[in-house]
Scaffold this active site. Structure first.
Site, PDB file in Angstrom:
ATOM      1  N   HIS A   1      33.680  37.784  46.427  1.00 55.54           N
ATOM      2  CA  HIS A   1      33.627  37.883  44.959  1.00 55.54           C
ATOM      3  C   HIS A   1      33.956  39.339  44.581  1.00 55.54           C
ATOM      4  CE1 HIS A   1      32.829  36.799  40.961  1.00 55.54           C
ATOM      5  NE2 HIS A   1      31.549  36.530  40.986  1.00 55.54           N
TER       6      HIS A   1
ATOM      7  N   CYS B   1      23.745  39.437  40.629  1.00 60.25           N
ATOM      8  CA  CYS B   1      25.047  39.110  40.022  1.00 60.25           C
ATOM      9  C   CYS B   1      24.930  38.050  38.936  1.00 60.25           C
ATOM     10  CB  CYS B   1      26.015  38.652  41.103  1.00 60.25           C
ATOM     11  SG  CYS B   1      25.424  37.206  41.997  1.00 60.25           S
TER      12      CYS B   1
ATOM     13  N   ARG C   1      31.209  43.508  34.013  1.00 62.96           N
ATOM     14  CA  ARG C   1      32.283  42.588  34.434  1.00 62.96           C
ATOM     15  C   ARG C   1      33.437  42.692  33.446  1.00 62.96           C
ATOM     16  NH1 ARG C   1      31.140  38.113  37.604  1.00 62.96           N
ATOM     17  NH2 ARG C   1      33.401  37.872  37.586  1.00 62.96           N
TER      18      ARG C   1
END
Ligand code: CP
Ligand code: NVA
Length: 313
Positions: free
Chosen positions: A137, A271, A299
């Site tokens: 990720h 996360c 993000r």
């Protein structure tokens, strides 16, 4: 001519980014974040008339919305493609790539198998971004390291302790942390360690950066003196059938006040999505040391920086 070394590239693994690539992305993310926070708009949106195709084989809140809102804020547009339209056996992955490269400027894909996103990247002539696979990720790691840089400045020599599953999120953090010269520790139950290939690569990167990659089965040992303590779900998407046995295996690995007493100065990271009362308590998640929602916001900024660097340089 684009002047960024990132122009036209893919982001499939966190190991695709050098320390200088990461520094460049962080500088760009900081600029975009500062401008957007004050003005709620960009004076010169750099991605006008650009389009991002977003393919999802798994659910998402943060990845979908931050990429889509990010493209809008940069003056471009994102198209959401549901699983049954693409990658669902209707046509080959290669044919999907060979169509999309003629329509759009970049592809972001969240797939199960890592090989699918790697094949998209190999077949498409446009940038392909990994929005999560079983193995990695990288966009999450980019936002997380940017969050840590905001907290601490220089990351070289800092210690990140990950408590839980040696999963996709851990893999990308270990690779990026090793690139940046950090000390990355993982406390995991026996049988839930990371991929040997990822560890080998992370250790190669750490050898070159004076970082380190370490493991323990004792969460207290991992968090002692750490600068950041990170956890993620015990059961990742696609592993739901194992949820009960994982709850038992990970019971000693919860981020709670007692465990965090061993690292009084550490920030707490996750996360998301979180399972309150499983891998993390609500007290910790909502407590003063949590930077969890900063990670989530970042993000947006980190991926906007990535899109600009890949698409216009
Ligand atoms: N952290 C993260 O990738 O969240 P989503 O699964 O909601 O996209
Ligand atoms: N490890 C988790 C991360 C979710 C963002 C999963 O793969 O489900």
């Amino acid at each position: 001519m684009p002047n960024s070394p990132l122009a036209g590239r893919d982001l499939i693994s966190a190991a695709d980014l050098s320390a200088s690539d990461i520094a460049r992305l962080f500088a760009r993310a900081a600029e975009l974040k500062a401008e957007y926070r004050v003005e709620r708009r960009h004076a010169h949106p750099p991605l006008e008339r650009r389009t991002l195709a977003m393919l999802f084989q798994k659910p998402s809140l943060r990845t979908r919305v931050t990429f889509e809102a990010g493209m809008t804020q940069l003056g471009g547009h994102a198209v959401y493609l549901e699983e049954k339209i693409v990658l669902g056996g209707r046509e080959t992955v290669s044919d999907v790539a060979r169509n999309l490269e003629r329509f759009v400027d970049a592809i972001m894909a969240r797939t199960g198998p890592h090989e699918v996103v790697a094949e998209l990247a190999a077949r498409a002539s446009i940038p392909v971004i990994n929005g999560l696979t079983i193995r990695e990720h990288p966009c999450q790691a980019l936002a997380d390291m940017f969050t840590l840089q905001e907290q601490f400045g220089e990351l070289r020599g800092r210690t990140l302790a990950f408590v839980g599953d040696g999963n996709n999120v851990y893999h990308s953090l270990a690779l990026m942390g090793a690139t940046l010269g950090m000390h990355v520790r993982l406390a995991h139950p026996i049988g839930y360690g990371p991929s040997g290939r990822i560890v080998e690569r992370a250790r190669q990167l750490a050898a070159a950066s004076s970082g380190s990659i370490d493991f323990t089965q004792d969460p207290r040992e991992a968090v002692a003196g750490a600068d950041a303590v990170y956890t993620d779900a015990w059961t990742s998407m696609g592993q739901e059938a194992e949820a009960e046995e994982r709850r038992d295996a990970f019971a000693r690995f919860q981020l709670n006040d007692a465990l965090l007493a061993g690292s009084p100065d550490a920030v707490v990271m996750h996360c998301l999505p979180a399972h309150r009362g499983e891998e993390i308590t609500s007290e910790v998640m909502d407590g003063p040391r949590s930077v969890i929602f900063e990670q989530s916001e970042n993000r947006l900024h980190a991926q906007k920086a990535l899109l600009v660097e890949l698409l216009v340089g």
